[in-house]
Design a protein around this motif. Structure first.
Motif, PDB file in Angstrom:
ATOM      1  N   PHE A  37       0.875  -1.175   0.000  1.00  0.00           N
ATOM      2  CA  PHE A  37       0.000   0.000   0.000  1.00  0.00           C
ATOM      3  C   PHE A  37       0.912   1.225   0.000  1.00  0.00           C
ATOM      4  O   PHE A  37       0.811   2.119   0.832  1.00  0.00           O
ATOM      5  CB  PHE A  37      -0.922  -0.029   1.232  1.00  0.00           C
ATOM      6  CG  PHE A  37      -2.021   0.999   1.203  1.00  0.00           C
ATOM      7  CD1 PHE A  37      -2.756   1.246   0.051  1.00  0.00           C
ATOM      8  CD2 PHE A  37      -2.353   1.716   2.354  1.00  0.00           C
ATOM      9  CE1 PHE A  37      -3.770   2.196   0.037  1.00  0.00           C
ATOM     10  CE2 PHE A  37      -3.371   2.666   2.340  1.00  0.00           C
ATOM     11  CZ  PHE A  37      -4.081   2.906   1.176  1.00  0.00           C
ATOM     12  N   TYR A  44       2.107  -0.582   3.899  1.00  0.00           N
ATOM     13  CA  TYR A  44       1.602  -1.948   3.664  1.00  0.00           C
ATOM     14  C   TYR A  44       0.547  -2.293   4.708  1.00  0.00           C
ATOM     15  O   TYR A  44       0.452  -1.653   5.756  1.00  0.00           O
ATOM     16  CB  TYR A  44       2.734  -2.994   3.713  1.00  0.00           C
ATOM     17  CG  TYR A  44       3.570  -2.924   4.967  1.00  0.00           C
ATOM     18  CD1 TYR A  44       3.156  -3.543   6.147  1.00  0.00           C
ATOM     19  CD2 TYR A  44       4.774  -2.230   4.987  1.00  0.00           C
ATOM     20  CE1 TYR A  44       3.916  -3.475   7.306  1.00  0.00           C
ATOM     21  CE2 TYR A  44       5.547  -2.150   6.142  1.00  0.00           C
ATOM     22  CZ  TYR A  44       5.106  -2.777   7.292  1.00  0.00           C
ATOM     23  OH  TYR A  44       5.844  -2.697   8.439  1.00  0.00           O
ATOM     24  N   THR A  45      -0.237  -3.305   4.362  1.00  0.00           N
ATOM     25  CA  THR A  45      -1.241  -3.849   5.277  1.00  0.00           C
ATOM     26  C   THR A  45      -0.880  -5.302   5.522  1.00  0.00           C
ATOM     27  O   THR A  45      -0.494  -6.002   4.583  1.00  0.00           O
ATOM     28  CB  THR A  45      -2.648  -3.794   4.628  1.00  0.00           C
ATOM     29  OG1 THR A  45      -2.916  -2.459   4.225  1.00  0.00           O
ATOM     30  CG2 THR A  45      -3.729  -4.269   5.586  1.00  0.00           C
ATOM     31  N   GLY A  63      -6.193  -6.600   2.222  1.00  0.00           N
ATOM     32  CA  GLY A  63      -5.302  -5.523   1.771  1.00  0.00           C
ATOM     33  C   GLY A  63      -5.763  -4.839   0.502  1.00  0.00           C
ATOM     34  O   GLY A  63      -6.795  -5.186  -0.079  1.00  0.00           O
ATOM     35  N   PHE A  64      -4.957  -3.876   0.080  1.00  0.00           N
ATOM     36  CA  PHE A  64      -5.279  -3.081  -1.100  1.00  0.00           C
ATOM     37  C   PHE A  64      -5.110  -3.927  -2.358  1.00  0.00           C
ATOM     38  O   PHE A  64      -4.179  -4.721  -2.452  1.00  0.00           O
ATOM     39  CB  PHE A  64      -4.359  -1.852  -1.153  1.00  0.00           C
ATOM     40  CG  PHE A  64      -4.739  -0.861  -2.204  1.00  0.00           C
ATOM     41  CD1 PHE A  64      -5.829  -0.027  -2.012  1.00  0.00           C
ATOM     42  CD2 PHE A  64      -4.010  -0.759  -3.378  1.00  0.00           C
ATOM     43  CE1 PHE A  64      -6.192   0.906  -2.995  1.00  0.00           C
ATOM     44  CE2 PHE A  64      -4.362   0.163  -4.354  1.00  0.00           C
ATOM     45  CZ  PHE A  64      -5.458   0.992  -4.156  1.00  0.00           C
ATOM     46  N   HIS A  96     -12.132   0.491   4.843  1.00  0.00           N
ATOM     47  CA  HIS A  96     -11.087   1.208   4.110  1.00  0.00           C
ATOM     48  C   HIS A  96     -10.430   0.315   3.049  1.00  0.00           C
ATOM     49  O   HIS A  96     -10.219  -0.883   3.274  1.00  0.00           O
ATOM     50  CB  HIS A  96     -10.042   1.760   5.095  1.00  0.00           C
ATOM     51  CG  HIS A  96     -10.571   2.914   5.895  1.00  0.00           C
ATOM     52  ND1 HIS A  96     -10.077   3.275   7.120  1.00  0.00           N
ATOM     53  CD2 HIS A  96     -11.577   3.789   5.622  1.00  0.00           C
ATOM     54  CE1 HIS A  96     -10.751   4.331   7.568  1.00  0.00           C
ATOM     55  NE2 HIS A  96     -11.666   4.649   6.686  1.00  0.00           N
ATOM     56  N   ASP A  98      -7.512  -0.192   2.002  1.00  0.00           N
ATOM     57  CA  ASP A  98      -6.300  -0.957   2.315  1.00  0.00           C
ATOM     58  C   ASP A  98      -6.617  -2.196   3.153  1.00  0.00           C
ATOM     59  O   ASP A  98      -5.714  -2.945   3.535  1.00  0.00           O
ATOM     60  CB  ASP A  98      -5.241  -0.078   3.008  1.00  0.00           C
ATOM     61  CG  ASP A  98      -5.740   0.596   4.265  1.00  0.00           C
ATOM     62  OD1 ASP A  98      -6.911   1.039   4.277  1.00  0.00           O
ATOM     63  OD2 ASP A  98      -4.989   0.685   5.253  1.00  0.00           O
ATOM     64  N   HIS A  99      -7.893  -2.424   3.431  1.00  0.00           N
ATOM     65  CA  HIS A  99      -8.317  -3.628   4.158  1.00  0.00           C
ATOM     66  C   HIS A  99      -9.248  -4.465   3.286  1.00  0.00           C
ATOM     67  O   HIS A  99      -9.008  -5.629   3.049  1.00  0.00           O
ATOM     68  CB  HIS A  99      -9.008  -3.225   5.476  1.00  0.00           C
ATOM     69  CG  HIS A  99      -8.076  -2.471   6.375  1.00  0.00           C
ATOM     70  ND1 HIS A  99      -7.490  -3.038   7.478  1.00  0.00           N
ATOM     71  CD2 HIS A  99      -7.566  -1.214   6.293  1.00  0.00           C
ATOM     72  CE1 HIS A  99      -6.666  -2.147   8.041  1.00  0.00           C
ATOM     73  NE2 HIS A  99      -6.702  -1.036   7.337  1.00  0.00           N
ATOM     74  N   HIS A 258      -1.113  -2.728  10.447  1.00  0.00           N
ATOM     75  CA  HIS A 258       0.037  -1.973   9.939  1.00  0.00           C
ATOM     76  C   HIS A 258       1.198  -2.020  10.948  1.00  0.00           C
ATOM     77  O   HIS A 258       1.004  -2.374  12.101  1.00  0.00           O
ATOM     78  CB  HIS A 258      -0.349  -0.511   9.688  1.00  0.00           C
ATOM     79  CG  HIS A 258      -1.538  -0.341   8.775  1.00  0.00           C
ATOM     80  ND1 HIS A 258      -1.487  -0.623   7.430  1.00  0.00           N
ATOM     81  CD2 HIS A 258      -2.810   0.053   9.026  1.00  0.00           C
ATOM     82  CE1 HIS A 258      -2.672  -0.387   6.889  1.00  0.00           C
ATOM     83  NE2 HIS A 258      -3.503   0.015   7.838  1.00  0.00           N
TER      84      HIS A 258
END
Ligand SMILES: [Zn+2]
Ligand SMILES: [Zn+2]
Length: 353
Positions: A37, A44-45, A63-64, A96, A98-99, A258
């Motif tokens: 990310f 990153y995630t 993640g993204f 979100h 990124d999740h 994170h």
């Protein structure tokens, strides 16, 4: 109460070196897979793969979604000796990108259910009506005193609205107290509103692990009240009680979305609460004894980790959301009062928070 201890030493080193941490076997049947990310400061995630010993697995926070992220998940699965078809369920701690971002892709490959709290699904559904997103935005920005010349950068861009429309829809609503349907594992859903209204943590009591999403991170204080649309009422009060709630597992290892994993959850929860109390005091001081402050003008007067001048677009939105969450809490607590006028006018009442 145990102090904080970084258990993800390799992850922490990677964080400091600004490299990607490796895929790691955490313990038991749990693996951490970092997913790119890099467009955001968090970089990153962590997606967490949880297996059940019968060839099935769950993915918490996939993640993204990007080509790089997809191959990172594929490599992570391979390292853990699993295939994408083994994934029976996907949990997103909140909405979100990124999740939740990669949930659609993975569910498409594996047929897994996608679980998220209904409040997050409801927020996501708001994006279906582009005109109303803009309308809600505009009303909110006016209410918190954003000057007309900054409105443009703060409205949700059409591309973001379309992106949100394309995110996966939940097929399994996750309510507080539910257990995730993975035979042989006991994984409990704990509602932890604050960062977003329907954020959840997952507690694995057998392994003494908490998957904390963005609710509790080791170093960053996650933004409170960061819903992209709709109301933020009560976000900080909810966040405080969500921190308290997690303290019933004071010594569990925290697997955050994170940075790096750690133990000393209760200690960290107290730190985060203290940070927000200091922030509240700063706001009360900023309002002083004069009248006529809006959320926007308060945000201008308090300190930010990056300078106020450098805050634009989404970062400015996040700063305003968080300031509003604080102001809202202080009004409810009787520390600030709203006067009349077109934008929120605040009067300081008590010096101590
Ligand atoms: Zn988040
Ligand atoms: Zn996040």
């Amino acid at each position: 109460m145990d102090a904080m201890l970084i258990t993800g030493a390799v992850q922490k080193q990677a964080w400091m070196d600004r490299t990607m941490p490796p895929v790691e076997h955490v313990r038991g049947d749990i693996w951490s897979i970092p997913v790119d990310f890099s467009q955001a400061p968090v970089r990153y995630t962590f997606a967490y793969l949880v297996m059940n010993g019968a060839g099935q697995s769950l993915l918490i926070d996939p993640g993204f979604d990007s080509a790089r992220g997809r191959s990172q998940i594929a490599i992570g699965l391979e390292r853990a000796g699993m295939t994408i078809e083994s994934i029976v369920g996907i949990v997103s701690t909140h909405l979100h990108p990124d999740h939740l971002g990669m949930a659609e892709h993975i569910a498409g490959q594996s047929g897994a259910w996608i679980g998220m709290h209904p409040r997050e699904s409801a927020l996501l559904a708001l994006y279906d009506d582009e005109a109303s997103v803009t309308e809600v935005d505009q009303r909110w920005l006016e209410e918190i005193g954003v000057p007309p010349e900054r409105m443009g950068e703060l409205l949700t861009p059409p591309a973001t609205i379309r992106y949100m429309q394309g995110l996966a829809r939940t097929t399994l609503p996750l309510e507080d107290g539910d257990f995730l349907p993975l035979p042989g594992r006991s994984l409990r859903v704990v509602a932890t509103p604050g960062h977003t209204p329907g954020h959840v943590c997952i507690v694995d009591e057998d392994n003494e692990i908490v998957f904390s999403g963005d609710h509790i991170l080791p170093r960053i204080t996650s933004n409170v009240g960061l819903t992209s649309t709709g109301t933020r009422r009560g976000a900080l009060a909810q966040y405080y009680s969500s921190l308290d709630r997690m303290k019933q597992w004071p010594d569990f290892e925290v697997l955050p979305a994170h940075e790096y994993r750690f133990s000393g959850l209760a200690h960290r929860a107290d730190d985060l609460a203290r940070h927000h109390r200091e922030r509240a005091q700063e706001i009360v001081n900023a309002v002083g004894s004069s009248e006529g402050y809006s959320v926007y003008s308060i945000a201008q007067r308090i300190s930010w980790s990056r300078s106020w001048e450098s805050l634009h677009d989404v970062n400015l939105r996040a700063a305003l959301s968080e300031t509003e969450a604080h102001v809202d809490f202080l009004i409810d607590a009787g520390k600030l009062e709203i006067g009349g006028g077109e934008v929120m006018r605040l009067v300081r009442r008590h010096a101590a928070v």
